[in-house]
Motif scaffolding. Structure first.
Motif, PDB file in Angstrom:
ATOM      1  N   ASN A 168      -0.340   5.175   0.349  1.00 48.21           N
ATOM      2  CA  ASN A 168      -1.206   5.560   1.463  1.00 48.21           C
ATOM      3  C   ASN A 168      -0.467   6.573   2.338  1.00 48.21           C
ATOM      4  O   ASN A 168       0.443   6.227   3.092  1.00 48.21           O
ATOM      5  CB  ASN A 168      -1.581   4.309   2.263  1.00 48.21           C
ATOM      6  CG  ASN A 168      -2.571   4.581   3.378  1.00 48.21           C
ATOM      7  OD1 ASN A 168      -2.628   5.665   3.940  1.00 48.21           O
ATOM      8  ND2 ASN A 168      -3.361   3.558   3.715  1.00 48.21           N
ATOM      9  N   ASP A 205      -9.312   0.985  -2.938  1.00 46.52           N
ATOM     10  CA  ASP A 205      -7.959   1.525  -3.120  1.00 46.52           C
ATOM     11  C   ASP A 205      -6.901   0.452  -2.919  1.00 46.52           C
ATOM     12  O   ASP A 205      -5.936   0.364  -3.687  1.00 46.52           O
ATOM     13  CB  ASP A 205      -7.714   2.684  -2.150  1.00 46.52           C
ATOM     14  CG  ASP A 205      -8.482   3.942  -2.514  1.00 46.52           C
ATOM     15  OD1 ASP A 205      -9.066   3.963  -3.614  1.00 46.52           O
ATOM     16  OD2 ASP A 205      -8.499   4.887  -1.707  1.00 46.52           O
ATOM     17  N   LEU A 206      -7.063  -0.356  -1.889  1.00 45.42           N
ATOM     18  CA  LEU A 206      -6.081  -1.411  -1.636  1.00 45.42           C
ATOM     19  C   LEU A 206      -6.166  -2.495  -2.694  1.00 45.42           C
ATOM     20  O   LEU A 206      -5.137  -3.001  -3.167  1.00 45.42           O
ATOM     21  CB  LEU A 206      -6.276  -2.002  -0.246  1.00 45.42           C
ATOM     22  CG  LEU A 206      -5.253  -3.085   0.129  1.00 45.42           C
ATOM     23  CD1 LEU A 206      -3.843  -2.506   0.175  1.00 45.42           C
ATOM     24  CD2 LEU A 206      -5.598  -3.734   1.446  1.00 45.42           C
ATOM     25  N   ALA A 236      -4.320  -1.325  -5.581  1.00 40.76           N
ATOM     26  CA  ALA A 236      -2.878  -1.257  -5.334  1.00 40.76           C
ATOM     27  C   ALA A 236      -2.202  -2.609  -5.514  1.00 40.76           C
ATOM     28  O   ALA A 236      -1.039  -2.670  -5.935  1.00 40.76           O
ATOM     29  CB  ALA A 236      -2.612  -0.714  -3.939  1.00 40.76           C
ATOM     30  N   ASP A 296       0.854  -1.200   0.000  1.00 38.25           N
ATOM     31  CA  ASP A 296       0.000   0.000   0.000  1.00 38.25           C
ATOM     32  C   ASP A 296       0.890   1.250   0.000  1.00 38.25           C
ATOM     33  O   ASP A 296       0.789   2.102   0.878  1.00 38.25           O
ATOM     34  CB  ASP A 296      -0.887  -0.038   1.259  1.00 38.25           C
ATOM     35  CG  ASP A 296      -2.064   0.910   1.201  1.00 38.25           C
ATOM     36  OD1 ASP A 296      -2.366   1.438   0.110  1.00 38.25           O
ATOM     37  OD2 ASP A 296      -2.690   1.132   2.263  1.00 38.25           O
ATOM     38  N   PRO A 311      -3.370  -2.923   6.246  1.00 37.53           N
ATOM     39  CA  PRO A 311      -3.894  -3.529   5.022  1.00 37.53           C
ATOM     40  C   PRO A 311      -4.824  -4.708   5.274  1.00 37.53           C
ATOM     41  O   PRO A 311      -5.741  -4.958   4.480  1.00 37.53           O
ATOM     42  CB  PRO A 311      -2.631  -3.967   4.270  1.00 37.53           C
ATOM     43  CG  PRO A 311      -1.565  -4.050   5.310  1.00 37.53           C
ATOM     44  CD  PRO A 311      -1.909  -3.001   6.317  1.00 37.53           C
TER      45      PRO A 311
END
Length: 256
Positions: free
Chosen positions: A189, A230-231, A234, A186, A222
């Motif tokens: 972030n 979003d994760l 990613a 991530d 995470p």
């Protein structure tokens, strides 16, 4: 109702010992018992008498100190019903949905299996504190030894649904290594980057990284974000289920 006093200290190599003291009643509880002597030393240092132990699961690094604590104080041992065949002396077996009255407070029992099948967490709802053992760590989660990924993800969802202001205490000081892994999956972030810098500073100064809060974990951990777009983007799994994303992360962390 006075604020609880929490004494946190190191046991063994990386376990946290935790004492919870109510100044109004004088009751004092230990959260797990990683090692008897450091807990007894902390009690002597504070001038407290141990009345209760809240056990999260059966692993030896959470139970090894029980005999020494029993010999000195004979505390009431509260522990998972599913631990009774593995841990002797549980006075009050508990399971999901039980509410324990302790020192005039309601302690909610949450079954959080995955790391082990018997794992429970204790949510002190009046004080907005959760003791999550080895299920949820700061910036991480426990290895899945006895359960499966679906079970562990469900347990993390349960903890992640607690109010954002809930203070999180867990069983080990793993946060620095967890931060490195979190950044690897991530990296964009901003909140995680800032937190990782703070964690590194704390560890350089030999200071603990706990307590955290559920809100902070929801933003930066995470393993609690496996359901967030979003994760998923990613790690290249935009259409995957939260359970699949969690499984990918746990596998990757195990191999890191």
């Amino acid at each position: 109702m006075s604020e609880l006093v929490i004494e946190q200290f190191m046991c063994r190599s990386d376990n946290f010992g935790v004492l919870v003291h109510d100044p109004d009643t004088g009751l004092t509880a230990a959260i797990d018992a990683p090692d008897g002597q450091p807990i007894l030393d902390a009690l002597d240092r504070k001038g407290w008498k141990l009345s209760h132990v809240f056990l999260t699961h059966h692993h030896a690094d959470h139970t090894a100190g029980l005999p020494a604590l029993h010999d000195r104080f004979q505390p009431r041992l509260i522990g998972p019903k599913r631990s009774m065949e593995k841990v002797s002396g549980i006075d009050l077996p508990v399971s999901q949905g039980n509410v324990i009255e302790w020192s005039g407070r309601d302690i909610n029992v949450l079954e959080t299996p995955g790391h082990t099948l018997d794992h429970v967490s204790y949510w002190f709802s009046d004080d907005k504190i959760v003791f999550a053992g080895d299920t949820l760590f700061a910036l991480g989660c426990g290895r899945v030894f006895e359960g499966d990924y679906a079970m562990m993800w469900e347990s993390l969802e349960k903890l992640g649904a607690l109010p954002d202001a809930t203070r999180l205490y867990c069983g080990h000081e793993y946060t620095l290594a967890n931060a490195r892994f979190a950044l690897s999956v991530d990296p964009d972030n901003a909140k995680l980057k800032a937190r990782a810098e703070e964690v590194a500073r704390l560890r350089r100064d030999d200071l603990p990284t706990l307590p955290s809060t559920i809100g902070l974990e929801r933003q930066t951990n995470p393993f609690l974000r496996a359901d967030e777009a979003d994760l998923k983007q990613a790690i290249g799994m935009p259409d995957a289920s939260a359970e699949s994303v969690f499984g990918f992360l746990r596998d990757a962390k195990d191999k890191a």
